[in-house]
Design a protein around this motif. Structure first.
Motif, PDB file in Angstrom:
ATOM      1  N   MET A 187      91.144 -66.526  40.223  1.00 58.22           N
ATOM      2  CA  MET A 187      92.044 -67.251  41.121  1.00 58.22           C
ATOM      3  C   MET A 187      91.385 -68.515  41.644  1.00 58.22           C
ATOM      4  O   MET A 187      92.037 -69.559  41.780  1.00 58.22           O
ATOM      5  N   PHE A 188      90.086 -68.454  41.933  1.00 56.59           N
ATOM      6  CA  PHE A 188      89.408 -69.683  42.356  1.00 56.59           C
ATOM      7  C   PHE A 188      89.413 -70.720  41.247  1.00 56.59           C
ATOM      8  O   PHE A 188      89.522 -71.924  41.498  1.00 56.59           O
ATOM      9  N   LEU A 189      89.283 -70.257  40.006  1.00 59.82           N
ATOM     10  CA  LEU A 189      89.363 -71.174  38.867  1.00 59.82           C
ATOM     11  C   LEU A 189      90.707 -71.894  38.855  1.00 59.82           C
ATOM     12  O   LEU A 189      90.770 -73.106  38.665  1.00 59.82           O
ATOM     13  N   ARG A 190      91.795 -71.148  39.072  1.00 60.65           N
ATOM     14  CA  ARG A 190      93.129 -71.760  39.095  1.00 60.65           C
ATOM     15  C   ARG A 190      93.288 -72.707  40.275  1.00 60.65           C
ATOM     16  O   ARG A 190      93.889 -73.785  40.143  1.00 60.65           O
ATOM     17  N   VAL A 191      92.741 -72.312  41.425  1.00 60.46           N
ATOM     18  CA  VAL A 191      92.831 -73.182  42.608  1.00 60.46           C
ATOM     19  C   VAL A 191      92.093 -74.490  42.369  1.00 60.46           C
ATOM     20  O   VAL A 191      92.543 -75.568  42.765  1.00 60.46           O
ATOM     21  N   GLY A 192      90.923 -74.397  41.697  1.00 63.28           N
ATOM     22  CA  GLY A 192      90.127 -75.590  41.472  1.00 63.28           C
ATOM     23  C   GLY A 192      90.729 -76.547  40.455  1.00 63.28           C
ATOM     24  O   GLY A 192      90.606 -77.759  40.592  1.00 63.28           O
TER      25      GLY A 192
END
Length: 419
Positions: free
Chosen positions: A357-362
């Motif tokens: 999810m952090f990957l998608r947020v970034g």
């Protein structure tokens, strides 16, 4: 609460003062300083004189053009003797190689590169590329073709990247190319930090509990403090150990970079491409890093309470290791296609969401409710594991003997009910 702080401070101080922590941290700090000054260290052992390539040729024009074009870590030296004499000079260490330039039947340059071994590949490739350009120019002149036409043929195609406007005539609110580059760098850093933190400090938590069970200290601790208090005291204590180590490493890296500001372009964040990253991305990085640590740390503490021998820790920790490796591999795939269905679904699975999810947020502009939902699922999972883990922890720390099977969960729960 006082007992929590006693266990917390004991866990933290014992780990920070341990020889393994001090030696490991010192080695990594030394490597950071060494790598930051690697060019200076290499320069100390290099000779001040540049490497020379002997050139044997009668083609004056070709040699003059080649000499004017060559800008590398070596120099060209016109050799007046024969080819055999130049090769002998290479064997004597006067030159690194010999370049013989001849004229072909078509009146174009051709060459042979002589060297003692294949370590001078950079010089060979550079000279080959430069001679190729000289040959193209000479062939162009001989055929009567305008050099401007050749230049236009090899000129890169004009290619632009523009975003499609929405129905309102405005471009959709997405990350700019600079923001994506910076965010991608930050995503790499967080993925590796979280991966290393879970592997290193998760095993440390499980190993610490197993050591205390071996010494029978656990029976005294468990009777004097609640299992939840003791478990989280160890999780927070070892978490602070990891934070201390990371602060030392990042602080040293920052200090080294600040000392080399004259050699860098821009400041610290600009050098790493992070100056264009939004504040919200940094906040999400901290949130998902902490939640990911607590999720896997709770699992590690729970599994560590089931074993009574340090030799069995690695075997029982294998599922946790596989989970974090799977999350890391999904994230690596997601770096190239963050919008794929597989990555989107994985971002809501608690074991994978800290990374995915952090990957998608970034990398993407996703709705806040998606991030919020993933965080809520992650927090709920941590709470559930904390409740179940506390029960298993209370019974598991009283279990002795060989415990390398997940079936021991049931036995641990039965023991916790008797307490």
């Amino acid at each position: 609460m006082n007992k929590f702080w006693i266990v917390f401070s004991h866990t933290y101080l014992s780990k920070v003062k341990s020889k393994s922590f001090i030696v490991t941290t010192a080695i990594i700090l030394a490597l950071i300083v060494l790598m930051s000054n690697i060019q200076s260290i290499i320069g100390m052992f290099d000779s001040e004189e540049a490497d020379q390539v002997a050139v044997v040729t009668e083609q004056e024009e070709v040699y003059s053009q080649l000499e004017s074009r060559t800008e590398a870590d070596f120099e060209l030296d016109r050799f007046d003797g024969t080819l055999e004499e130049a090769q002998d000079a290479v064997h004597d260490g006067e030159y690194i190689s010999v370049l013989e330039i001849r004229e072909s039947e078509e009146g174009l340059p051709e060459a042979t590169y002589y060297s003692r071994d294949y370590t001078s590949q950079m010089a060979q490739n550079t000279l080959e590329n430069q001679l190729q350009q000289i040959k193209v120019e000479m062939a162009t002149n001989q055929s009567g073709i305008d050099p401007a036409v050749i230049a236009s043929i090899y000129e890169p195609v004009h290619f632009e990247n523009e975003l499609i406007a929405t129905g309102d005539g405005e471009v959709s609110d997405v990350k700019t190319e600079e923001e994506l580059n910076g965010a991608r760098g930050l995503v790499y850093v967080i993925l590796f930090l979280l991966y290393m933190a879970v592997i290193m400090y998760g095993n440390m938590i499980a190993m610490d509990i197993a050591n205390e069970k071996t010494s029978r200290v656990m029976e005294i601790l468990i009777s004097s403090s609640s299992p939840v208090s003791q478990m989280f005291a160890k999780i927070f204590g070892i978490g602070l150990v990891g934070l201390t180590q990371m602060v030392l490493l990042l602080g040293t890296g920052y200090f080294v970079i600040m000392q080399k500001q004259d050699e860098l372009i821009g400041g610290f964040f600009e050098f790493f491409g992070l100056s264009d990253v939004s504040i919200s991305t940094f906040i999400y990085a901290i949130i998902f890093f902490l939640l990911g640590y607590f999720l896997y740390a709770t699992l590690s503490a729970m599994l560590g309470s089931l074993v009574s021998r340090t030799e069995d820790v690695q075997q029982l920790m294998t599922p946790v290791t596989f989970l974090i490796i799977a999350a890391f591999m999904i994230s690596m795939v997601g770096l190239s296609m963050p919008e794929s269905t597989f990555v989107v679904i994985s971002s809501y699975i608690p074991f994978f969401s800290p990374m995915v999810m952090f990957l998608r947020v970034g990398l993407l502009d996703i709705p806040f409710w998606e991030v919020g939902l993933s965080i809520l699922i992650l927090i709920a999972t941590i709470v559930v594991f904390a409740i179940i883990g506390a029960k298993i922890y209370r019974g598991g720390v009283l279990m002795y003997g060989t415990s390398t099977s997940l079936k021991d969960f049931k036995k641990a729960l039965q023991l916790s009910k008797k307490e």
